[in-house]
Scaffold this motif. Sequence first.
Motif, PDB file in Angstrom:
ATOM      1  N   SER A 160      -0.932 -10.599 -10.836  1.00  0.00           N
ATOM      2  CA  SER A 160      -1.656 -11.371  -9.813  1.00  0.00           C
ATOM      3  C   SER A 160      -0.920 -11.327  -8.485  1.00  0.00           C
ATOM      4  O   SER A 160      -1.535 -11.143  -7.420  1.00  0.00           O
ATOM      5  CB  SER A 160      -1.826 -12.824 -10.273  1.00  0.00           C
ATOM      6  N   MET A 161       0.401 -11.495  -8.523  1.00  0.00           N
ATOM      7  CA  MET A 161       1.204 -11.412  -7.303  1.00  0.00           C
ATOM      8  C   MET A 161       1.067 -10.038  -6.658  1.00  0.00           C
ATOM      9  O   MET A 161       0.898  -9.908  -5.441  1.00  0.00           O
ATOM     10  CB  MET A 161       2.677 -11.671  -7.620  1.00  0.00           C
ATOM     11  N   ALA A 162       1.140  -8.999  -7.491  1.00  0.00           N
ATOM     12  CA  ALA A 162       1.081  -7.622  -6.982  1.00  0.00           C
ATOM     13  C   ALA A 162      -0.262  -7.343  -6.317  1.00  0.00           C
ATOM     14  O   ALA A 162      -0.314  -6.721  -5.252  1.00  0.00           O
ATOM     15  CB  ALA A 162       1.327  -6.640  -8.117  1.00  0.00           C
TER      16      ALA A 162
ATOM     17  N   LEU B 243       4.293   8.145  -0.287  1.00  0.00           N
ATOM     18  CA  LEU B 243       3.749   6.974  -0.983  1.00  0.00           C
ATOM     19  C   LEU B 243       3.790   7.095  -2.502  1.00  0.00           C
ATOM     20  O   LEU B 243       3.792   6.092  -3.210  1.00  0.00           O
ATOM     21  CB  LEU B 243       2.304   6.724  -0.548  1.00  0.00           C
ATOM     22  N   LYS B 244       3.810   8.306  -2.989  1.00  0.00           N
ATOM     23  CA  LYS B 244       3.728   8.501  -4.436  1.00  0.00           C
ATOM     24  C   LYS B 244       4.881   7.823  -5.169  1.00  0.00           C
ATOM     25  O   LYS B 244       4.682   7.204  -6.225  1.00  0.00           O
ATOM     26  CB  LYS B 244       3.709   9.999  -4.747  1.00  0.00           C
ATOM     27  N   GLN B 245       6.093   7.933  -4.635  1.00  0.00           N
ATOM     28  CA  GLN B 245       7.274   7.395  -5.311  1.00  0.00           C
ATOM     29  C   GLN B 245       7.230   5.873  -5.452  1.00  0.00           C
ATOM     30  O   GLN B 245       7.419   5.350  -6.558  1.00  0.00           O
ATOM     31  CB  GLN B 245       8.544   7.846  -4.587  1.00  0.00           C
ATOM     32  N   PRO B 246       6.990   5.107  -4.364  1.00  0.00           N
ATOM     33  CA  PRO B 246       6.923   3.651  -4.545  1.00  0.00           C
ATOM     34  C   PRO B 246       5.759   3.210  -5.424  1.00  0.00           C
ATOM     35  O   PRO B 246       5.886   2.224  -6.167  1.00  0.00           O
ATOM     36  CB  PRO B 246       6.790   3.111  -3.116  1.00  0.00           C
ATOM     37  N   PHE B 247       4.644   3.932  -5.386  1.00  0.00           N
ATOM     38  CA  PHE B 247       3.527   3.566  -6.259  1.00  0.00           C
ATOM     39  C   PHE B 247       3.854   3.873  -7.719  1.00  0.00           C
ATOM     40  O   PHE B 247       3.402   3.171  -8.621  1.00  0.00           O
ATOM     41  CB  PHE B 247       2.240   4.268  -5.827  1.00  0.00           C
TER      42      PHE B 247
ATOM     43  N   LEU C 233       9.103  -2.921  -2.827  1.00  0.00           N
ATOM     44  CA  LEU C 233       8.112  -1.841  -2.876  1.00  0.00           C
ATOM     45  C   LEU C 233       7.061  -2.009  -1.783  1.00  0.00           C
ATOM     46  O   LEU C 233       6.617  -1.028  -1.175  1.00  0.00           O
ATOM     47  CB  LEU C 233       7.438  -1.804  -4.246  1.00  0.00           C
ATOM     48  N   MET C 234       6.658  -3.250  -1.514  1.00  0.00           N
ATOM     49  CA  MET C 234       5.665  -3.488  -0.466  1.00  0.00           C
ATOM     50  C   MET C 234       6.230  -3.117   0.908  1.00  0.00           C
ATOM     51  O   MET C 234       5.513  -2.577   1.757  1.00  0.00           O
ATOM     52  CB  MET C 234       5.225  -4.953  -0.477  1.00  0.00           C
ATOM     53  N   ILE C 235       7.520  -3.381   1.128  1.00  0.00           N
ATOM     54  CA  ILE C 235       8.162  -2.991   2.393  1.00  0.00           C
ATOM     55  C   ILE C 235       8.130  -1.467   2.549  1.00  0.00           C
ATOM     56  O   ILE C 235       7.811  -0.939   3.619  1.00  0.00           O
ATOM     57  CB  ILE C 235       9.616  -3.502   2.443  1.00  0.00           C
ATOM     58  N   VAL C 236       8.432  -0.751   1.454  1.00  0.00           N
ATOM     59  CA  VAL C 236       8.439   0.713   1.502  1.00  0.00           C
ATOM     60  C   VAL C 236       7.031   1.251   1.737  1.00  0.00           C
ATOM     61  O   VAL C 236       6.807   2.102   2.610  1.00  0.00           O
ATOM     62  CB  VAL C 236       9.024   1.300   0.200  1.00  0.00           C
ATOM     63  N   ILE C 237       6.063   0.765   0.969  1.00  0.00           N
ATOM     64  CA  ILE C 237       4.678   1.235   1.096  1.00  0.00           C
ATOM     65  C   ILE C 237       4.142   0.964   2.504  1.00  0.00           C
ATOM     66  O   ILE C 237       3.400   1.770   3.070  1.00  0.00           O
ATOM     67  CB  ILE C 237       3.788   0.558   0.031  1.00  0.00           C
ATOM     68  N   ASP C 238       4.540  -0.162   3.070  1.00  0.00           N
ATOM     69  CA  ASP C 238       4.069  -0.542   4.405  1.00  0.00           C
ATOM     70  C   ASP C 238       4.659   0.351   5.490  1.00  0.00           C
ATOM     71  O   ASP C 238       4.046   0.543   6.538  1.00  0.00           O
ATOM     72  CB  ASP C 238       4.445  -2.001   4.674  1.00  0.00           C
ATOM     73  N   SER C 239       5.830   0.936   5.239  1.00  0.00           N
ATOM     74  CA  SER C 239       6.536   1.637   6.313  1.00  0.00           C
ATOM     75  C   SER C 239       6.506   3.158   6.234  1.00  0.00           C
ATOM     76  O   SER C 239       6.615   3.830   7.264  1.00  0.00           O
ATOM     77  CB  SER C 239       7.997   1.168   6.363  1.00  0.00           C
ATOM     78  N   VAL C 240       6.386   3.741   5.034  1.00  0.00           N
ATOM     79  CA  VAL C 240       6.472   5.197   4.933  1.00  0.00           C
ATOM     80  C   VAL C 240       5.125   5.855   5.221  1.00  0.00           C
ATOM     81  O   VAL C 240       4.072   5.219   5.147  1.00  0.00           O
ATOM     82  CB  VAL C 240       6.977   5.644   3.537  1.00  0.00           C
ATOM     83  N   GLU C 241       5.177   7.156   5.536  1.00  0.00           N
ATOM     84  CA  GLU C 241       3.954   7.907   5.809  1.00  0.00           C
ATOM     85  C   GLU C 241       3.286   8.298   4.487  1.00  0.00           C
ATOM     86  O   GLU C 241       3.857   8.147   3.412  1.00  0.00           O
ATOM     87  CB  GLU C 241       4.314   9.133   6.659  1.00  0.00           C
ATOM     88  N   TYR C 242       2.064   8.812   4.587  1.00  0.00           N
ATOM     89  CA  TYR C 242       1.244   9.103   3.410  1.00  0.00           C
ATOM     90  C   TYR C 242       1.944   9.996   2.385  1.00  0.00           C
ATOM     91  O   TYR C 242       1.780   9.843   1.177  1.00  0.00           O
ATOM     92  CB  TYR C 242      -0.076   9.761   3.840  1.00  0.00           C
ATOM     93  N   ASN C 243       2.773  10.955   2.863  1.00  0.00           N
ATOM     94  CA  ASN C 243       3.378  11.923   1.951  1.00  0.00           C
ATOM     95  C   ASN C 243       4.615  11.391   1.235  1.00  0.00           C
ATOM     96  O   ASN C 243       5.259  12.126   0.492  1.00  0.00           O
ATOM     97  CB  ASN C 243       3.711  13.221   2.691  1.00  0.00           C
TER      98      ASN C 243
END
Length: 292
Positions: free
Chosen positions: A108-110, A85-89, A73-83
């Motif tokens: 804590s890890m998250a 982001l909703k899905q990985p979050f 999920l962090m890889i996806v959030i780091d790479s996709v554009e703002y529009n």
Amino acid sequence: LEPTSPLSTHALTGCMRGIGVEARVKELFVNPKILSELLKNNLSKIAITSLSKAFAHISWNNMEFKTCWLKALMIVIDSVEYNALKQPFYLLNVLLNISDATADTVSSMAAIEIDTVLKNNSKAFYATLHALEFLAIIISSSVNLYKWYSSNPSKWEWILEWLQDNQAPPARFSSSVRPFKSKDSLTEHYSSFSYDYEASRTIKLKAQKILEIFIQVKRKEDLKIPYDIWNYSSCYEDKFTKDQQVWIRDDRLDCFDKKKVAMVLDEMLCLASSYDINHVEFIEIESDLLYK
């Protein structure tokens, strides 16, 4: 299997080996990079709903898979554009609301992983603002994540500073904060954002609202966020009818526009404008922007 009878990664891969599943499929459960590619290629509403249910079941008391899920999920959030982001979050929200024996550790890890990714993208205005909105909503629903943020304010003080310094969209050629992550996104999207007074006013109100939520967290106050933006109940289970009123979300203005269903197709709706009966548009039933 019952949710309290977890299917461990070891057992799962052993089972798949027995039925001859390809090695690449097995890697989905232990390799964050491969899992992130699966997620980036399946961001539709029905795919995210299905993945969330499967992942929640597999990850019960399964720290190995949860770690893989979180890093993907962090890889996806780091790479996709703002529009996007909703899905990985949303999937992160599902992960952090699994109340098993590993919940404290995962939260804590998250929190640490999220902080790193947000800092990496802090110069991309829209991505950071949307990410902080989703994070605020997750904190309000996850007891363990709220506990971490309210107990460690010094570790995310920069978020308050960023929200105070970025109350409006930046100029196109700002040297400190840019609108989007990539130059391609700037070319593709900027015409619809440029110097739009209404959009700027709406974004400013959003930034102020998010800032207030994080101030509440720092003060250890109870959070009451009066809206649910996930909208991930499957629309395929709903029945749409001609002349029904639906709402379409406008991400740019952060508002909703009412439309009338002119025709129900197989996987699409034909919508008529409330203002111009001669203007119609088509939208997928599983679209993230469609609300009943």
